[in-house]
Scaffold this active site. Structure first.
Site, short mmCIF file in Angstrom:
data_model
loop_
_atom_site.label_atom_id
_atom_site.label_comp_id
_atom_site.label_asym_id
_atom_site.label_seq_id
_atom_site.Cartn_x
_atom_site.Cartn_y
_atom_site.Cartn_z
N ARG A 272 -0.26 -23.38 50.73
CA ARG A 272 0.59 -21.84 49.19
C ARG A 272 1.67 -21.78 49.62
O ARG A 272 1.98 -21.25 50.78
CB ARG A 272 -0.78 -20.45 49.53
N ARG A 287 -2.72 -14.12 56.50
CA ARG A 287 -1.34 -14.62 54.90
C ARG A 287 -0.96 -16.31 55.74
O ARG A 287 0.09 -15.40 56.35
CB ARG A 287 -1.42 -13.96 54.57
N GLU A 368 -11.03 -11.48 52.97
CA GLU A 368 -11.43 -11.59 51.97
C GLU A 368 -11.48 -13.43 52.25
O GLU A 368 -10.11 -14.28 52.81
CB GLU A 368 -10.45 -12.03 51.26
N SER A 371 -14.04 -16.82 47.38
CA SER A 371 -14.36 -16.24 45.79
C SER A 371 -15.60 -16.72 45.79
O SER A 371 -14.84 -18.55 45.26
CB SER A 371 -13.07 -15.78 45.45
N ARG A 410 -9.42 -16.92 58.18
CA ARG A 410 -9.61 -15.42 58.27
C ARG A 410 -11.27 -15.61 59.22
O ARG A 410 -11.47 -14.21 59.76
CB ARG A 410 -10.11 -14.82 56.82
#
Length: 456
Positions: A272, A287, A368, A371, A410
């Site tokens: 990403r 990130r 996070e 999801s 994470r």
RNA sequence: GCCAGGAUGGCCGAACGGUAAGGCGCACGCCUGGAAAGCGUGUUCCCUUUCGGGAUUCUGGGUUCAAAUCCCAGUCCUGGCGCCA
């Protein structure tokens, strides 16, 4: 993509849903386009009807040797041909415009989704693991410092070889990563998932199928060519999440009712660009531009997708429970839903290393790690994924769902911080020991001149 | 990469350039005491309140009054050769 006929039938509901999302879409213009397209379509169809009749008459006349009459009919057919061409060109242009506009329309949130403008209005549903916390060191060293001390995360050399946002995992860091992958895959295998190793480059068509394109081109890494140059359906991009290849596996396919629910898990690297996020999270691996993840993808019958969403959430959570990592579940509000999702739960793990304002009372921060989303038929419609409920029934779009199970860096952060010991080592959570071959991360000596002279 | 062959409904499989056979599967109906067989209907998408109409032979172009059929380009599959971790 939304269903056009339901858009015509209840435009107010769609308009309200879009407003709740905070999206800016000219629905009126879309409806107008649709209206115009239908008009041209009807005219074209009726002209074609005429021509079909003339054409078969020509065939008949020729067969009977009535050349003169046939000649007349041919002339008539030629003039119809010209008319059709004009009308259908208009229709095609309108259809294309309409299609483009439809591709930019976001999913309609499920009615159960709390209305809200931003992530601040997400609703916390529950927490797990905070009643019986592990005893932590006085000062928890953030993972980026600890990773450097133990020499298991090397950001500097990652930046050197690939750029900022890329990093090396070394020694026990790399082993922890491998162990987590194996552990997660085996948890989900128990839950009925079929392992899949997907291709990493995916084409534009696939990116459109799951909803990344056309709106979010800037977030993807393109293979060959600049992101802002025009792209074709078969141009390639680096997989941003295994959701893309795995969901699109069944693009333009018709699955059978008895195939469902279909549950696939895929371990893959994810890329990403994180456009617009530069300057945030400059240190550490929270990130980054490349990370590994085990992704869970479900294909289900429409009636079952909301039950399955709850099940999917539970399957992803299971990983954190077995690792003993405290976490919480959020229900995203309308304003924070992603483009394709009708309802989403976030799973946020507790990382006690960095104290952030919006962290829990115990300190630290939330990260996070997954999801879990129900896309209903939104992706299925874009990608053409259908199922046949019974063999004699016609095919209909199925529902797709996915969740990370889980994003690795994470989880690594949470483990390095939550399982940290006062002496700077890290206890390996129980279920990972068989995969790690050790119960403690102790680090190793760094190599190279840069490791000298740190002045300790 | 080269050469050859191929792509038609859920599946199999036909079609001198004249407007997509047939079979199988599945569902429903008829028939039957019940079943099998048999017969009938249905089993892609779009437009249309209905009636009905249009599109659809891998994709995109072209030739033609008319294309599954002829021509061009591409995608994928199969086989052979080459290369190769």
């Amino acid at each position: 993509m939304l269903d056009r006929s339901s858009l015509r039938e209840r435009p107010e509901a769609v308009a309200e849903a879009i407003a709740n999302r905070g999206a800016d879409v000219d629905l009126e213009a879309i409806l107008e386009l649709d209206e115009q397209w239908r008009d041209r379509k009807a005219r074209g169809d009726s002209l074609r009807h005429d021509r079909n009749e003339v054409s078969s008459r020509i065939g008949r006349l020729k067969g009977e040797g009535r050349e003169e009459e046939a000649e007349e009919a041919i002339e008539r057919s030629q003039s119809l041909k010209a008319e059709i061409e004009t009308v259908e060109r208009e229709a095609a242009e309108l259809a294309e415009e309409l299609e483009e506009a439809m591709l930019e329309l976001p999913q309609i949130p499920d009615e159960s989704v709390p209305v809200g403008e931003s992530e601040d209005e997400n609703v916390e549903r529950r927490r797990w693991g905070f009643d019986d916390l592990r005893k932590l060191p006085e000062e928890v060293v953030p993972h980026y410092d600890l990773g450097e001390e133990l020499d298991i995360i090397d950001e500097a050399r990652g930046a050197k070889t690939s750029g900022a946002g890329f990093y090396f995992m070394k020694g026990e860091g790399a082993r922890l990563e491998h162990a987590l992958i194996q552990f997660m895959l085996s948890v989900h295998r128990e839950q009925g998932y079929l392992d899949v190793v997907p291709p990493v480059p995916v084409n534009s068509e696939s990116m459109r199928g799951t909803g990344q394109f056309p709106k979010f081109v800037e977030d993807a890494y393109r293979l060959g060519g600049a992101n802002d140059e025009p792209y074709d359906d078969d141009d390639l991009w680096l997989c941003p999440t295994a959701e893309v290849p795995v969901t699109n596996m069944y693009a333009d396919d018709i699955l059978l009712g008895e195939d469902l629910p279909l549950k696939h898990q895929a371990y893959s690297p994810n890329f990403r660009r994180e456009a617009g996020e530069h300057g945030t999270e400059t240190r550490g691996i929270v990130r980054v531009h490349q990370f590994n993840k085990v992704e869970l993808v479900n294909f289900v019958e429409p009636d079952e997708s909301y039950d399955r969403l709850e099940g999917l959430l539970g399957e992803a959570e299971e990983v954190l429970r077995r690792l003993g990592l405290p976490y919480r579940i959020l229900e995203l509000c309308t304003g924070d839903l992603t483009f394709a999702s009708a309802k989403t739960y976030d799973i946020e793990v507790w990382a006690p290393g960095d104290d952030l304002e919006d962290g829990p009372d115990e300190g630290g921060r939330w990260l996070e790690v997954s999801s879990a989303s129900n896309f209903e038929a939104f992706q299925a419609r874009r990608a053409g994924i259908r199922y046949r409920p019974e063999h004699h029934e016609s095919a209909d779009y199925l529902h797709t769902l996915n969740a990370s199970g889980l994003a690795l860096p994470r989880v690594v952060v949470a483990i390095l911080e939550y399982y940290q010991n006062p002496d700077g080592t890290v206890t390996v959570p129980d279920p990972l020991r068989e995969y790690m071959g050790t119960d403690r991360i102790e680090g190793h000596e760094a190599v190279g001149e840069s490791a000298l002279g740190e002045g300790e």
